[in-house]
Design an enzyme around this catalytic site. Sequence first.
Site, PDB file in Angstrom:
ATOM      1  N   GLU A  29       0.829  -1.080   0.109  1.00 38.29           N
ATOM      2  CA  GLU A  29      -0.081  -0.145   0.118  1.00 38.29           C
ATOM      3  C   GLU A  29       0.898   1.239  -0.165  1.00 38.29           C
ATOM      4  O   GLU A  29       1.683   1.318   0.810  1.00 38.29           O
ATOM      5  CB  GLU A  29      -0.925   0.043   1.381  1.00 38.29           C
ATOM      6  N   GLU A  60      -4.936  -6.315   2.542  1.00 40.78           N
ATOM      7  CA  GLU A  60      -3.723  -7.145   2.975  1.00 40.78           C
ATOM      8  C   GLU A  60      -3.867  -8.538   2.734  1.00 40.78           C
ATOM      9  O   GLU A  60      -2.801  -9.296   2.538  1.00 40.78           O
ATOM     10  CB  GLU A  60      -3.583  -6.887   4.748  1.00 40.78           C
ATOM     11  N   GLN A  82       1.640  -1.762   5.854  1.00 43.12           N
ATOM     12  CA  GLN A  82       1.795  -0.491   6.295  1.00 43.12           C
ATOM     13  C   GLN A  82       2.129  -0.366   7.911  1.00 43.12           C
ATOM     14  O   GLN A  82       3.154   0.583   8.059  1.00 43.12           O
ATOM     15  CB  GLN A  82       0.885   0.472   5.841  1.00 43.12           C
ATOM     16  N   PHE A  83       1.251  -0.853   8.825  1.00 39.32           N
ATOM     17  CA  PHE A  83       1.777  -1.216   9.836  1.00 39.32           C
ATOM     18  C   PHE A  83       1.384  -2.607  10.447  1.00 39.32           C
ATOM     19  O   PHE A  83       0.378  -3.093   9.905  1.00 39.32           O
ATOM     20  CB  PHE A  83       0.803  -0.165  10.757  1.00 39.32           C
ATOM     21  N   ALA A  84       2.409  -3.115  11.206  1.00 42.00           N
ATOM     22  CA  ALA A  84       1.974  -4.359  11.927  1.00 42.00           C
ATOM     23  C   ALA A  84       0.503  -4.575  12.371  1.00 42.00           C
ATOM     24  O   ALA A  84      -0.077  -5.674  12.282  1.00 42.00           O
ATOM     25  CB  ALA A  84       3.078  -4.636  12.869  1.00 42.00           C
ATOM     26  N   ILE A  87      -1.989  -6.215   9.947  1.00 40.48           N
ATOM     27  CA  ILE A  87      -1.455  -7.534   9.370  1.00 40.48           C
ATOM     28  C   ILE A  87      -2.480  -8.608   9.386  1.00 40.48           C
ATOM     29  O   ILE A  87      -2.527  -9.489   8.841  1.00 40.48           O
ATOM     30  CB  ILE A  87      -0.156  -7.903  10.022  1.00 40.48           C
ATOM     31  N   PRO A  89      -5.710  -8.995   8.555  1.00 41.98           N
ATOM     32  CA  PRO A  89      -6.494  -9.525   7.643  1.00 41.98           C
ATOM     33  C   PRO A  89      -5.693 -10.443   6.691  1.00 41.98           C
ATOM     34  O   PRO A  89      -6.308 -11.432   5.713  1.00 41.98           O
ATOM     35  CB  PRO A  89      -6.901  -8.172   6.676  1.00 41.98           C
ATOM     36  N   HIS A 129      -1.875   1.395  15.868  1.00 42.50           N
ATOM     37  CA  HIS A 129      -0.477   1.888  15.308  1.00 42.50           C
ATOM     38  C   HIS A 129       0.494   1.698  15.974  1.00 42.50           C
ATOM     39  O   HIS A 129       1.673   2.470  15.968  1.00 42.50           O
ATOM     40  CB  HIS A 129      -0.727   3.294  14.549  1.00 42.50           C
TER      41      HIS A 129
END
Lengths: 337, 333
Positions: A29, A60, A82-84, A87, A89, A129
């Site tokens: 993304e 994701e 983009q951010f853990a 993750i 999905p 986040h």
Amino acid sequence: MPAMNMIQALNSAMDVMMTRDPNVLVFGEDVGYFGGVFRATEGLQKKHGLTRCFDAPIAEGGIVAAAIGMGAYGLRPVIEIQFADYIYPGYDQIVSEAARLRYRSAGDFTAPLTLRTPYGGGIFGGQTHSQSPEALFTHVAGIKTVVPSNPYDAKGLLIAAIEDDDPVIIFEPKRLYNGPFDGWHENPVSPWAKHPDSEVPEGHYTVPLGKAKVVREGNDLTVLAYGTMVHVAQAAAVHAGVDAEVIDLRTLIPIDIETVVASVKKTGRCVIVHEATRTSGFGAELSALVQEECFYHLEAPIARVTGWDTPYPHAFEWEYFPGPQRVADAMKRVMEG
Amino acid sequence: MSEASTSRAKPPKATAAELTGYYRDMLLIRRFEERAGQLYGMGLIGGFCHLYIGQEAVVIGMQAAMKEGDQVITGYRDHGHMLACGMDANGVMAELTGRAGGYSRGKGGSMHMFSREKNFFGGHGIVGAQVSLGTGIAFANKYRKNGAVCVAYFGDGAANQGQVYESFNMAALWKLPVVYIVENNQYAMGTAIQRSTSETHLYKRGVSFNIPGEEVDGMDVLAVREAGKKALARARKGEGPTLLEMKTYRYRGHSMSDPAKYRTREEVDAMRSHHDPIEHVKTLLIDLGHADEDALKEIDREVRAIVVASAEFAQQSPEPDPAELMTDILVEA
């Protein structure tokens, strides 16, 4: 040798590998045109073209799955989640497909993908986040889990991950992207340029997966840490005035148990530090391993310093974050034990 | 099945050799599955076992339309797909019995088999996940400019998984060479499509992604082949994915443990009597004068011999070495 921050080092790793191997491609993304939310992929699309570095829809599960399919057919995709915190999905595809393809095809097919994802707190990201979900992945047989703590290791580990034939997840401590953060959050931010590990070769090199590093030698106790906590642990040792040996695990799975055991047998004491929530965190596994391997050398109970078992709080960031004061307190407790 | 009658009224042209081949290949799947069901009943196959009986025309028709190098990926009802890809019946049956001679050396089982040689990318037990994996394979085709198309199969149940649509979007956006085949056998395990799905014409599911869809009589191997050819040609030309909804039917339960009480015996009998894909080709062969009953019996004997041999192999093949438990987890040094 140029001084790089962690973002530049990661970017350099992808650039080096895209130049060396036409099967390496980067997507996720906002990674293409925009260059990534933290700019880790900046310039890659311009240099290597739209087919090698491109934007994916916000999906994701679809991103991870596409990467597995690419990997099964000979490509070496590097994807960014983009951010853990985003993750989940993709978790089904990571666990049920990427991690298991090799076993259930008896080695006929593999998923040599590299998944990069920024993790951890210290930036007031709130509960979606800031998370550290590494234990959800170390629990899964068939994937490797890597957490770098400095620019040199970040580049070397990422190149090793891209060259590795297994799926590798790299959790990048986002609080460390621009400077080594030791947890004393009221102090001014120090840039990487002042840190020796910011000296990063421009070309190809690897830091092997599965090898820990003793970043501070000591005789009183052993600290097991990774990511941001490597820096926090060193600051805590100074603060506590304890001759601590700090081990940067660098790779969680496969774990470098030899380095851990050698150190704990030498010091007889062990403090485990991670930012993730406490219960069933990776520290629980480390604690079990240490007592299994070093029980008769231990002179005090193993201590864990971790995030609390709560969602990551926005307002209580520094109460949640296992900072140097909490780690130093644990060190003192263990020395008294 | 309104379009079924149309396609049967004007059958696409096929040579005697083609029709005979389709008959033989479909019959192999059916006899194989019947045997697998027997071995299951005898306790020689453990766990899950989803039979493909009734749906044979879908994979054989698609295979007839595909070219060397095209890939196949599917869900858990995968035995037919593997045989259609040319994988060895012995290796498939021995995987069902969990033996060392199985395609995954017994470590995969019924739902998880692969063959790099035959471009078969599995056998996947997580419902719908393979659609997204197939999209990635299609990406690799485009990236490598190899001219191949990935055929990704899924069921009417999997059609309700969210990740399918993530992948539809990517495939259309990037014009990937993939053909999505939804094998609509009308039951997601025990749930009839009307009870699970707001729009039961699944070929429409690609509309909002600009993926053209077509309803196909999945009980008619020639109708499948023709639709497959069009979709594959479109993908090969770089025009992106097509969604083919194969209207089909499974005669047996979802898996071996399914008493199939969610539908009537009459419904199943009607499909068997009036829409059987193998009987359909048999009738064509005889009516067109391409074969007589004796020739077809000979094919049946040949097919049965393969299946009997595979069952024998699957029972004789040794159990996997216990050391296999710990191999193929991560790359070994």
